[in-house]
Design a protein around this motif. Structure first.
Motif, short mmCIF file in Angstrom:
data_model
loop_
_atom_site.label_atom_id
_atom_site.label_comp_id
_atom_site.label_asym_id
_atom_site.label_seq_id
_atom_site.Cartn_x
_atom_site.Cartn_y
_atom_site.Cartn_z
N ALA A 123 0.83 -1.21 0.00
CA ALA A 123 0.00 0.00 0.00
C ALA A 123 0.86 1.26 0.00
CB ALA A 123 -0.94 -0.01 1.20
N ASP A 124 1.94 1.27 0.79
CA ASP A 124 2.81 2.45 0.83
C ASP A 124 3.48 2.70 -0.51
OD1 ASP A 124 2.17 2.74 3.50
OD2 ASP A 124 3.90 1.58 4.20
N LEU A 125 3.90 1.64 -1.16
CA LEU A 125 4.53 1.77 -2.47
C LEU A 125 3.54 2.28 -3.51
CD1 LEU A 125 7.32 1.29 -3.74
CD2 LEU A 125 6.53 -0.99 -4.40
N ARG A 126 2.30 1.84 -3.40
CA ARG A 126 1.29 2.32 -4.33
C ARG A 126 1.04 3.81 -4.17
NH1 ARG A 126 -3.26 -1.82 -2.78
NH2 ARG A 126 -4.57 -0.06 -3.42
N LYS A 127 1.02 4.31 -2.95
CA LYS A 127 0.82 5.74 -2.72
C LYS A 127 1.98 6.56 -3.28
CE LYS A 127 -2.04 5.27 1.42
NZ LYS A 127 -2.13 5.54 2.88
N GLN A 128 3.19 6.04 -3.11
CA GLN A 128 4.36 6.76 -3.63
C GLN A 128 4.32 6.86 -5.16
OE1 GLN A 128 7.91 4.90 -2.10
NE2 GLN A 128 7.26 5.14 0.04
N PHE A 129 3.92 5.78 -5.82
CA PHE A 129 3.86 5.80 -7.27
C PHE A 129 2.71 6.65 -7.79
CE2 PHE A 129 6.26 1.58 -7.33
CZ PHE A 129 7.45 2.20 -7.69
N GLN A 130 1.65 6.79 -7.01
CA GLN A 130 0.54 7.63 -7.43
C GLN A 130 0.92 9.11 -7.48
OE1 GLN A 130 -3.24 7.09 -8.04
NE2 GLN A 130 -2.02 5.48 -8.99
N GLU A 131 1.94 9.50 -6.72
CA GLU A 131 2.39 10.89 -6.74
C GLU A 131 3.27 11.21 -7.94
OE1 GLU A 131 4.31 11.51 -3.03
OE2 GLU A 131 2.46 11.31 -1.83
N LEU A 132 3.84 10.18 -8.56
CA LEU A 132 4.66 10.40 -9.75
C LEU A 132 3.75 10.60 -10.98
CD1 LEU A 132 7.43 7.70 -9.18
CD2 LEU A 132 7.53 10.15 -8.69
N PRO A 133 4.21 11.35 -11.98
CA PRO A 133 3.31 11.74 -13.07
C PRO A 133 2.87 10.60 -13.99
CG PRO A 133 5.55 12.52 -13.49
CD PRO A 133 5.54 12.00 -12.09
N ALA A 134 3.72 9.65 -14.31
CA ALA A 134 3.40 8.68 -15.37
C ALA A 134 3.61 7.26 -14.91
CB ALA A 134 4.24 8.97 -16.61
N VAL A 135 3.03 6.88 -13.78
CA VAL A 135 3.20 5.53 -13.25
C VAL A 135 1.82 4.94 -12.94
CG1 VAL A 135 4.34 4.08 -11.55
CG2 VAL A 135 5.39 6.24 -12.22
N PRO A 136 1.24 4.15 -13.82
CA PRO A 136 -0.01 3.43 -13.51
C PRO A 136 0.27 2.24 -12.60
CG PRO A 136 0.67 2.98 -15.76
CD PRO A 136 1.64 3.99 -15.23
N VAL A 137 -0.64 1.98 -11.68
CA VAL A 137 -0.43 0.96 -10.64
C VAL A 137 -1.53 -0.09 -10.74
CG1 VAL A 137 -0.21 0.52 -8.17
CG2 VAL A 137 0.66 2.65 -9.14
N LEU A 138 -1.12 -1.37 -10.69
CA LEU A 138 -2.03 -2.51 -10.65
C LEU A 138 -1.96 -3.17 -9.28
CD1 LEU A 138 -1.18 -4.11 -14.10
CD2 LEU A 138 -3.47 -3.39 -13.45
N PHE A 139 -3.09 -3.67 -8.82
CA PHE A 139 -3.12 -4.43 -7.56
C PHE A 139 -4.25 -5.44 -7.63
CE2 PHE A 139 -6.07 -1.00 -6.99
CZ PHE A 139 -7.10 -1.52 -6.21
N ALA A 140 -4.30 -6.34 -6.65
CA ALA A 140 -5.28 -7.43 -6.65
C ALA A 140 -6.02 -7.45 -5.33
CB ALA A 140 -4.60 -8.77 -6.89
N LEU A 141 -7.31 -7.82 -5.40
CA LEU A 141 -8.13 -8.07 -4.22
C LEU A 141 -8.77 -9.44 -4.38
CD1 LEU A 141 -9.94 -4.64 -3.64
CD2 LEU A 141 -8.09 -5.63 -2.28
N ARG A 142 -8.32 -10.38 -3.55
CA ARG A 142 -8.75 -11.77 -3.64
C ARG A 142 -8.48 -12.31 -5.05
NH1 ARG A 142 -14.42 -11.81 -0.14
NH2 ARG A 142 -13.48 -11.08 1.83
#
Length: 281
Positions: A123-142
């Motif tokens: 979760a922390d890494l996802r927040k950091q990448f969301q602040e960068l301009p051109a970094v789309p983030v993928l994650f999974a739930l179940r």
């Protein structure tokens, strides 16, 4: 609900392709947490599941540091390590092995020049990448995969870069001022000034190079097809029936090649038996 999710993901992918120049096949950089989650929830094959989310073919990558981190975790993560070993390797120039999160941050950098989609469960890494301009983030739930919507900072950066491309930079302003001065001097002297005449070769080359760079920086925009009037449905239109010519009776031919009239059917008549003639007659 599933239709809304697909629309949201396609809108996000369109934003990154239009504003930041992402092109399929998309490159997805996976860390150990994401790979382990896919194995536990049996989301296989992983590339097919991710390509369904992004609506385009994908290539899965990982780093050498992520593999070493999974190897140190022991037998519980042995299957995860074997899967990570089969993925393509993204180059990370580290003299010493770092943690997976630190390695991903170094590979992505500030501008994400390689155009990676980052897949992580941290979760922390996802927040950091969301602040960068051109970094789309993928994650999974179940057993479901999700693509993070573009953040507010990413929208603001894309808008600012678009405005910068619309305005002239310092070099172009300087060249324009020099051209105006030369034109005014030529008008005073009475000489005609043609476009580009009198400018030093170095300035002209810089102007051409700058125009070419600006042309390369402009991203392709999404083009929509115009709806045009279509013709009638060919399946609903009846075809014209072609009348077949009636068959002609065959004629018998002689050896000389002359034709003979066709034999007409004769009417059968019943013949009466003749009476025997008497002997007296």
């Amino acid at each position: 609900m599933r239709l809304k999710k697909q629309r949201r993901h396609r809108r996000s992918v369109r934003f990154y392709t239009t504003c930041y120049g992402f092109r399929p096949p998309f490159k997805v950089l996976c860390d150990g947490t994401f790979i382990h989650h896919l194995l536990i929830n049996q989301i296989t094959p992983a590339d097919t599941a991710i390509s369904n989310i992004l609506a385009a073919p994908v290539k899965l990558f990982t780093t050498r540091c992520v593999r070493e981190e999974l190897k140190r975790l022991g037998k519980d993560f042995s299957n995860t390590f074997n899967v990570a070993r089969d993925l393509e390797t993204a180059r990370c120039d580290h003299e010493k092995i770092k943690s997976g999160a630190a390695c991903l941050r170094d590979v992505i950098g500030e501008k994400n020049s390689e155009h990676f989609f980052v897949a992580t469960q941290d979760a922390d890494l996802r927040k950091q990448f969301q602040e960068l301009p051109a970094v789309p983030v993928l994650f999974a739930l179940r057993n479901a995969l999700f693509l993070e919507s573009p953040s507010k900072s990413q929208h603001e950066f894309a808008k600012a870069s678009e405005e910068e491309r619309l305005h002239m930079n310092d070099l172009e302003i300087k060249l324009l001022d020099n051209k105006r001065k030369r034109r005014s001097e030529n008008e005073e002297s009475g000489d005609s000034d043609e476009a580009g005449e009198g400018l030093p070769n170095k300035i002209i080359e810089d102007l051409k190079r700058n125009a070419a760079n600006r042309k390369m920086d402009v991203k392709d925009k999404v083009q929509f097809k115009r709806k045009r009037a279509k013709g009638p449905n060919p399946l609903s239109c009846k075809k014209k029936k072609i009348e077949k010519p009636k068959p002609v009776a065959k004629k018998d031919g002689d050896e000389s090649g002359e034709t003979v009239r066709s034999r007409s059917k004769k009417r059968k008549r019943s013949r009466k038996q003749k009476l025997p003639v008497s002997a007296t007659e």
